[in-house]
Design a protein around this motif. Structure first.
Motif, PDB file in Angstrom:
ATOM      1  N   VAL A   1       3.499   0.510  -1.560  1.00 49.03           N
ATOM      2  CA  VAL A   1       2.689  -0.263  -2.503  1.00 49.03           C
ATOM      3  C   VAL A   1       2.251  -1.570  -1.858  1.00 49.03           C
ATOM      4  O   VAL A   1       3.034  -2.230  -1.169  1.00 49.03           O
ATOM      5  CB  VAL A   1       3.482  -0.560  -3.793  1.00 49.03           C
ATOM      6  CG1 VAL A   1       2.639  -1.360  -4.777  1.00 49.03           C
ATOM      7  CG2 VAL A   1       3.961   0.736  -4.441  1.00 49.03           C
ATOM      8  N   SER A   2       0.995  -1.932  -2.087  1.00 47.30           N
ATOM      9  CA  SER A   2       0.479  -3.244  -1.716  1.00 47.30           C
ATOM     10  C   SER A   2      -0.344  -3.741  -2.899  1.00 47.30           C
ATOM     11  O   SER A   2      -1.546  -3.509  -2.988  1.00 47.30           O
ATOM     12  CB  SER A   2      -0.388  -3.162  -0.458  1.00 47.30           C
ATOM     13  OG  SER A   2      -0.872  -4.445  -0.118  1.00 47.30           O
ATOM     14  N   GLN A   3       0.337  -4.395  -3.831  1.00 44.09           N
ATOM     15  CA  GLN A   3      -0.327  -4.833  -5.066  1.00 44.09           C
ATOM     16  C   GLN A   3      -1.309  -5.965  -4.782  1.00 44.09           C
ATOM     17  O   GLN A   3      -1.039  -6.823  -3.945  1.00 44.09           O
ATOM     18  CB  GLN A   3       0.729  -5.309  -6.081  1.00 44.09           C
ATOM     19  CG  GLN A   3       1.664  -4.230  -6.549  1.00 44.09           C
ATOM     20  CD  GLN A   3       0.986  -3.201  -7.436  1.00 44.09           C
ATOM     21  OE1 GLN A   3      -0.219  -3.254  -7.666  1.00 44.09           O
ATOM     22  NE2 GLN A   3       1.753  -2.269  -7.946  1.00 44.09           N
TER      23      GLN A   3
ATOM     24  N   PHE B   1      11.219  -6.707  -1.280  1.00 41.64           N
ATOM     25  CA  PHE B   1      10.106  -5.832  -0.918  1.00 41.64           C
ATOM     26  C   PHE B   1      10.452  -4.345  -1.008  1.00 41.64           C
ATOM     27  O   PHE B   1       9.620  -3.506  -0.649  1.00 41.64           O
ATOM     28  CB  PHE B   1       9.611  -6.156   0.500  1.00 41.64           C
ATOM     29  CG  PHE B   1      10.617  -5.870   1.585  1.00 41.64           C
ATOM     30  CD1 PHE B   1      10.586  -4.685   2.283  1.00 41.64           C
ATOM     31  CD2 PHE B   1      11.601  -6.794   1.902  1.00 41.64           C
ATOM     32  CE1 PHE B   1      11.508  -4.421   3.274  1.00 41.64           C
ATOM     33  CE2 PHE B   1      12.525  -6.543   2.894  1.00 41.64           C
ATOM     34  CZ  PHE B   1      12.475  -5.348   3.585  1.00 41.64           C
ATOM     35  N   SER B   2      11.648  -3.979  -1.471  1.00 40.96           N
ATOM     36  CA  SER B   2      11.992  -2.561  -1.530  1.00 40.96           C
ATOM     37  C   SER B   2      13.011  -2.284  -2.621  1.00 40.96           C
ATOM     38  O   SER B   2      13.821  -3.149  -2.981  1.00 40.96           O
ATOM     39  CB  SER B   2      12.553  -2.085  -0.178  1.00 40.96           C
ATOM     40  OG  SER B   2      13.788  -2.724   0.103  1.00 40.96           O
TER      41      SER B   2
ATOM     42  N   SER C   1      -1.535   1.931  -3.781  1.00 42.03           N
ATOM     43  CA  SER C   1      -0.251   2.525  -4.146  1.00 42.03           C
ATOM     44  C   SER C   1      -0.318   3.997  -3.799  1.00 42.03           C
ATOM     45  O   SER C   1      -1.167   4.726  -4.320  1.00 42.03           O
ATOM     46  CB  SER C   1       0.044   2.334  -5.640  1.00 42.03           C
ATOM     47  OG  SER C   1       1.255   2.992  -5.995  1.00 42.03           O
TER      48      SER C   1
ATOM     49  N   ARG D   1       7.144   5.642  -2.689  1.00 44.91           N
ATOM     50  CA  ARG D   1       5.814   5.042  -2.796  1.00 44.91           C
ATOM     51  C   ARG D   1       5.709   3.832  -1.867  1.00 44.91           C
ATOM     52  O   ARG D   1       6.648   3.048  -1.742  1.00 44.91           O
ATOM     53  CB  ARG D   1       5.509   4.607  -4.238  1.00 44.91           C
ATOM     54  CG  ARG D   1       5.501   5.744  -5.237  1.00 44.91           C
ATOM     55  CD  ARG D   1       4.850   5.327  -6.541  1.00 44.91           C
ATOM     56  NE  ARG D   1       3.405   5.234  -6.415  1.00 44.91           N
ATOM     57  CZ  ARG D   1       2.580   6.276  -6.574  1.00 44.91           C
ATOM     58  NH1 ARG D   1       3.063   7.474  -6.866  1.00 44.91           N
ATOM     59  NH2 ARG D   1       1.272   6.117  -6.446  1.00 44.91           N
TER      60      ARG D   1
ATOM     61  N   SER E   1       7.215  -2.310  -0.731  1.00 39.74           N
ATOM     62  CA  SER E   1       6.046  -3.156  -0.915  1.00 39.74           C
ATOM     63  C   SER E   1       5.766  -3.937   0.353  1.00 39.74           C
ATOM     64  O   SER E   1       6.690  -4.377   1.048  1.00 39.74           O
ATOM     65  CB  SER E   1       6.263  -4.121  -2.083  1.00 39.74           C
ATOM     66  OG  SER E   1       5.204  -5.052  -2.164  1.00 39.74           O
ATOM     67  N   THR E   2       4.478  -4.111   0.673  1.00 40.50           N
ATOM     68  CA  THR E   2       4.081  -4.928   1.821  1.00 40.50           C
ATOM     69  C   THR E   2       3.800  -6.354   1.410  1.00 40.50           C
ATOM     70  O   THR E   2       3.348  -7.155   2.211  1.00 40.50           O
ATOM     71  CB  THR E   2       2.815  -4.359   2.487  1.00 40.50           C
ATOM     72  OG1 THR E   2       1.733  -4.411   1.538  1.00 40.50           O
ATOM     73  CG2 THR E   2       3.035  -2.928   2.922  1.00 40.50           C
ATOM     74  N   GLU E   3       4.084  -6.708   0.158  1.00 45.11           N
ATOM     75  CA  GLU E   3       3.741  -8.034  -0.365  1.00 45.11           C
ATOM     76  C   GLU E   3       4.455  -9.140   0.386  1.00 45.11           C
ATOM     77  O   GLU E   3       3.887 -10.172   0.680  1.00 45.11           O
ATOM     78  CB  GLU E   3       4.089  -8.105  -1.848  1.00 45.11           C
ATOM     79  CG  GLU E   3       3.694  -9.423  -2.508  1.00 45.11           C
ATOM     80  CD  GLU E   3       3.983  -9.418  -3.995  1.00 45.11           C
ATOM     81  OE1 GLU E   3       3.779 -10.447  -4.641  1.00 45.11           O
ATOM     82  OE2 GLU E   3       4.429  -8.377  -4.508  1.00 45.11           O
TER      83      GLU E   3
ATOM     84  N   SER F   1      10.320   2.599  -4.022  1.00 51.82           N
ATOM     85  CA  SER F   1       9.067   2.040  -3.513  1.00 51.82           C
ATOM     86  C   SER F   1       9.344   0.974  -2.468  1.00 51.82           C
ATOM     87  O   SER F   1      10.373   0.297  -2.488  1.00 51.82           O
ATOM     88  CB  SER F   1       8.242   1.445  -4.657  1.00 51.82           C
ATOM     89  OG  SER F   1       8.928   0.355  -5.247  1.00 51.82           O
TER      90      SER F   1
END
Length: 334
Positions: free
Chosen positions: A195-197, A81-82, A201, A193, A113-115, A111
């Motif tokens: 990001v939550s794809q 996630f990073s 973003s 950044r 990410s919260t994914e 970046s």
């Protein structure tokens, strides 16, 4: 109680699938006290770890003249996630089993990410361990709705059952509640950044001061600026309006839910029109496409202004367009 000493020369260990090499240290154990006379190591080939100072082993003590300091430089944190560059200068008090951490940590050049958090939350929901966030959100009354006007009302209390709250809570690792933050400064940026794809973003810059336990009760204070970015709503992509001060403000009473003030813009083709309003003449005027201009080239500028707690933004936004269009038609366009 522990007595003795530990000397490591050119050591190598693996922690959480991260290799730590070239470990050189001298540590003295003196009953309930640990003296780190020297600590040097390389983390994942590029990160340089250094440390020295004293700290209690089990029972916290305030008698340490030289608290334990740990510094980390040029560490590239890569995970599911990073992918960011991490550096820190930490001061540890309390004890090794219940440390109190101050100092600062800098996250930049990459970046986050919260994914991972959202996917894990979905898995739990599928197994029936977590109730539907949206249904619990609707059933829970807001604090001001039950206010008896006898005691002061603390505004902007975060809803723990709201989707934003659950997302933040699920991103906090479990098993670290024994760690306490004491004005730990978290610097964000430059070139960082969030990001939550495929929805959002943002490039961010700012800082947070963290206090309290390393769990869902942690309190944050600070200001994070959203420098540029996008949000995908339905079939339309909105960009941050760089002329505005797009910010996320953190205050202790809201935990980790920020107060957000942002403005986003987009341009959409005016192709959604009510067929009952079209006559043969109006249809001719709009080239048979329902849009004005050559080949249906009319575009509408849409602005979304959102201001309020992040877990209540769906109740605190405004839509505006140029040329002006009723909101129900505007929602159809985007």
């Amino acid at each position: 109680k522990a007595n003795g000493f530990l000397v490591l020369n050119d050591g190598e260990i693996v922690v959480n699938q991260k290799s730590i090499t070239d470990i050189n240290s001298t540590i003295v154990f003196d009953f309930n006290r640990v003296e780190v006379q020297r600590l040097e190591a390389i983390i994942e080939k590029s990160g340089i770890l250094r440390g020295s100072g004293d700290i209690a082993l089990l029972n916290p003590s305030n008698d340490e003249k030289k608290p334990l300091d740990l510094s980390l430089e040029n560490f590239q944190l890569k995970s599911s996630f990073s992918d960011i560059q991490l550096s820190s200068n930490l001061g540890l008090r309390g004890s090794l089993v219940k440390p109190i951490i101050g100092g600062e940590v800098t996250m930049k050049e990459g970046s986050i990410s919260t994914e991972r958090s959202s996917s894990r939350r979905k898995k739990r929901s599928a197994s029936g361990e977590v109730n539907d966030a949206s249904s619990s959100y609707k059933s829970k009354l807001l604090p001001e709705q039950t206010w008896n006007r006898k005691k002061p009302l603390v505004l902007f209390i975060g809803d723990k059952n709201a989707p934003a709250s659950k997302l933040i809570q699920s991103s906090i690792p479990k098993g670290f509640s024994s760690i306490t933050f004491d004005n730990l400064r978290l610097n964000l940026g430059p070139n960082l950044r969030i990001v939550s794809q495929p929805v959002t973003s943002f490039e961010v810059d700012g800082f947070l001061l963290l206090n309290g336990g390393f769990d869902e009760t942690v309190k944050a204070t600070g200001l994070v600026r959203l420098l540029e970015g996008r949000v995908n709503l339905f079939t339309t992509t909105f960009q941050l309006d760089k002329r505005e001060e797009n910010v996320a403000i953190f205050v202790p009473s809201m935990g980790l839910i920020p107060y957000v003030d942002v403005k986003l813009t987009s341009r959409v083709p005016d192709t959604v029109r009510n067929p009952s309003d079209l006559t043969s003449s109006s249809d001719f005027d709009t080239n048979g496409s329902g849009s004005f201009g050559i080949g249906g080239s009319r575009f509408v500028k849409v602005e979304v202004m959102a201001s309020g707690p992040a877990d209540r933004l769906k109740e605190n936004y405004k839509l505006r367009s140029t040329p002006p269009i009723p909101e129900n038609e505007l929602l159809g366009l985007i």
